[in-house]
Design a protein around this motif. Sequence first.
Motif, PDB file in Angstrom:
ATOM      1  N   LEU A 142      -2.433   0.067   9.503  1.00 24.95           N
ATOM      2  CA  LEU A 142      -2.395  -0.261   8.085  1.00 24.95           C
ATOM      3  C   LEU A 142      -3.800  -0.148   7.511  1.00 24.95           C
ATOM      4  CD1 LEU A 142      -0.455  -1.355   5.861  1.00 24.95           C
ATOM      5  CD2 LEU A 142      -1.349  -3.612   6.399  1.00 24.95           C
ATOM      6  N   PHE A 193      -6.098  -0.674   4.209  1.00 22.22           N
ATOM      7  CA  PHE A 193      -6.202  -1.256   2.870  1.00 22.22           C
ATOM      8  C   PHE A 193      -6.715  -0.256   1.837  1.00 22.22           C
ATOM      9  CE2 PHE A 193      -6.903  -5.805   4.692  1.00 22.22           C
ATOM     10  CZ  PHE A 193      -5.551  -5.886   4.977  1.00 22.22           C
ATOM     11  N   GLN A 247      -3.968   1.557  -0.178  1.00 22.40           N
ATOM     12  CA  GLN A 247      -3.000   0.598  -0.693  1.00 22.40           C
ATOM     13  C   GLN A 247      -3.022   0.438  -2.213  1.00 22.40           C
ATOM     14  OE1 GLN A 247      -1.308  -2.975   0.369  1.00 22.40           O
ATOM     15  NE2 GLN A 247      -0.118  -1.185   0.956  1.00 22.40           N
ATOM     16  N   TRP A 275      -1.090   6.654  -5.115  1.00 26.49           N
ATOM     17  CA  TRP A 275      -0.536   6.128  -3.865  1.00 26.49           C
ATOM     18  C   TRP A 275       0.519   7.078  -3.312  1.00 26.49           C
ATOM     19  CZ3 TRP A 275       4.307   4.670  -2.132  1.00 26.49           C
ATOM     20  CH2 TRP A 275       4.348   3.927  -0.941  1.00 26.49           C
ATOM     21  N   GLY A 285       1.105   1.564   3.674  1.00 28.45           N
ATOM     22  CA  GLY A 285       1.897   0.371   3.421  1.00 28.45           C
ATOM     23  C   GLY A 285       3.245   0.701   2.827  1.00 28.45           C
ATOM     24  N   PRO A 341       2.427   0.083  -3.044  1.00 27.27           N
ATOM     25  CA  PRO A 341       1.062  -0.273  -3.448  1.00 27.27           C
ATOM     26  C   PRO A 341       0.874  -1.791  -3.515  1.00 27.27           C
ATOM     27  CG  PRO A 341       1.900   1.475  -4.842  1.00 27.27           C
ATOM     28  CD  PRO A 341       3.060   1.014  -4.012  1.00 27.27           C
ATOM     29  N   SER A 358       1.053  -3.999  -1.202  1.00 31.96           N
ATOM     30  CA  SER A 358       2.068  -4.753  -0.473  1.00 31.96           C
ATOM     31  C   SER A 358       1.468  -5.880   0.362  1.00 31.96           C
ATOM     32  CB  SER A 358       2.858  -3.814   0.446  1.00 31.96           C
ATOM     33  OG  SER A 358       2.012  -3.242   1.435  1.00 31.96           O
ATOM     34  N   GLU A 359       0.171  -5.804   0.654  1.00 34.09           N
ATOM     35  CA  GLU A 359      -0.466  -6.790   1.522  1.00 34.09           C
ATOM     36  C   GLU A 359      -1.168  -7.877   0.707  1.00 34.09           C
ATOM     37  OE1 GLU A 359       0.244  -6.495   4.863  1.00 34.09           O
ATOM     38  OE2 GLU A 359       1.494  -5.004   3.870  1.00 34.09           O
ATOM     39  N   THR A 397      -4.946  -6.902  -0.355  1.00 32.37           N
ATOM     40  CA  THR A 397      -5.178  -5.946  -1.439  1.00 32.37           C
ATOM     41  C   THR A 397      -4.645  -6.463  -2.767  1.00 32.37           C
ATOM     42  OG1 THR A 397      -3.149  -4.774  -0.788  1.00 32.37           O
ATOM     43  CG2 THR A 397      -5.235  -3.928   0.051  1.00 32.37           C
ATOM     44  N   GLY A 404      -4.264   6.278  -3.016  1.00 32.58           N
ATOM     45  CA  GLY A 404      -4.352   4.831  -2.866  1.00 32.58           C
ATOM     46  C   GLY A 404      -5.748   4.293  -2.654  1.00 32.58           C
TER      47      GLY A 404
END
Length: 560
Positions: free
Chosen positions: A214, A216, A219, A224, A234, A237, A239-240, A243, A321
Amino acid sequence: MNYKADHYVNYQELETLLKGYQKKFPDLVDLESLASTKEQREIFLITLSNKKKSSHLDKPGYWVDGNTHASEVAGCQACLHTINYLLESYGKDEKATFLLDNITFYIVPRISPDGVEHILETGEYIRSSNVLYPRADHVEGLVKKDMNGDGQVLLMRIKDTAGRWKISKKDKRLLIPREIDEYDKNEIYYRLLSEGEFENFDGFHEKLGEKYNLDFNRQYPAEWMPEGAQKGAGDFPLSEPETRAIAEAISLRKNIFGLQSFHTFSGVILRPFMNKPDTDMDDHDLEYYKEIGEVGKNKTGYPAVSVNHEFRYHPKRNTGGGFIAWTYEHLGIFSFSNEIWNVGSKVGIEFNNDFIRSLMRGYSEDEWVKVLAWCDSNLDKKEYYEEWKTFNHPQLGEVEIGGLKTLKFISNPPEKFLEEEVKSNMDFVLSCAMTAPLIKITNTEVEILGNGLKKLKIDLKNSGHLPSFGSSLALKNQACHSPKISISLNGPELIQGKLEQVGTDLEGRSASALMKTQVFGGFDININESRYEWIVKGNGKVIFEANYYRGGRVMKEIEL
């Protein structure tokens, strides 16, 4: 705990340092957590400015962050060096004092605390987060781990007549590629793998386990692309939590005009565009990028280049991204990414404006010999190399484990060179911050008109380099708020003018940056100034306010 630029800090040390700054400098520091990670570590944002002079949002803002990528730990150190200099030098050093009186710094030293802690504890490589990805349920293949119990994760070489590698005759520590037409029955060839073992190994089929890929920096919303088009992007966009927290924090702070995101190991200053040519960029913005890029080169020794033109992984493949693509192309924030450190530059290796592909292809044998000679003269051997040792691998049989170490040699500066490297990068951050738009009230005049009438005149000037809106793209994208001019009356009656109005954007010194000769006369007319007028009747107080967001907010109380 006091800051020292002599080692890479873990999470506990980072937290202790930041909370110590908050306690020691309460008038200059605010500390908050933007989010908690999946392993319950905080993503700290430390905000620096002289709060007694004015609030954070009343000054132009400059954003700095590090450790988007977990193994690039020098980015966090550059952030800490910047924090420490500004706070410890305030009131003693003219530049630090000017900056904290007039600029707000938003600094996130470590975006990926879970990934960094995993790397520092285990030596295993993680791109950003130690979340299983792309399949959270199970990712099958080679798991990087310490197999021989020496406390580090290195390389495994396996003798194989079909192997791609052989030992250099110029330096036995080096493995060099086998020639494509090479066959020598007296030569030993090797396959190379990361130290580790295979999950669900059937005794024959070897798979590369993509467990922690993954990324960042794939992201963010700008261009993206899903996993099939680009690794590590991810599920969607932002999603974590890491970020998303960064994107929300920047979006809420409308005063941010510039940004620096620290990465490592290419020795280059990167700027947008990511996937478009410079000819598509507004002339003003491109000129600023080039001018301040030259300042960065003088400070750091790194060339300043366009990602699109000089830092592409593949000439036909776009990168989607990206963080600085989003912050500039969507928000119009002047954005840079410093790739701290390049060991090759220490021995004069030239990259010919092809930095990422040159590094991915690696150094030539002669260049590696020069690098190792430099290491021999400047480092302890244990810092960069481990002798190959035979090991009976439970799945592969006899292998050898050892080779070059990368974390504090290739990917980041050795501790011995850490302070020198992060200081020069900090100097570039401060230079960028010094170009901020700075709106000031330069003149207040009350003209008596008779019959109780008075004309109030207030002059504003942008004394900064950049225009009040920052970048031309911010204006085009409507990514920055229009200036807001207002007065409130306590006693007088408004006869002519508006209590609230949209103000005039003010140019900075950069407006005439394209003209660099005095031969044909001057072009510096006062487009960086504006005058506002009202007619009022009676006595009392008038409170004037001008909010230019990226240029700051000013207020003045006038007694009539």
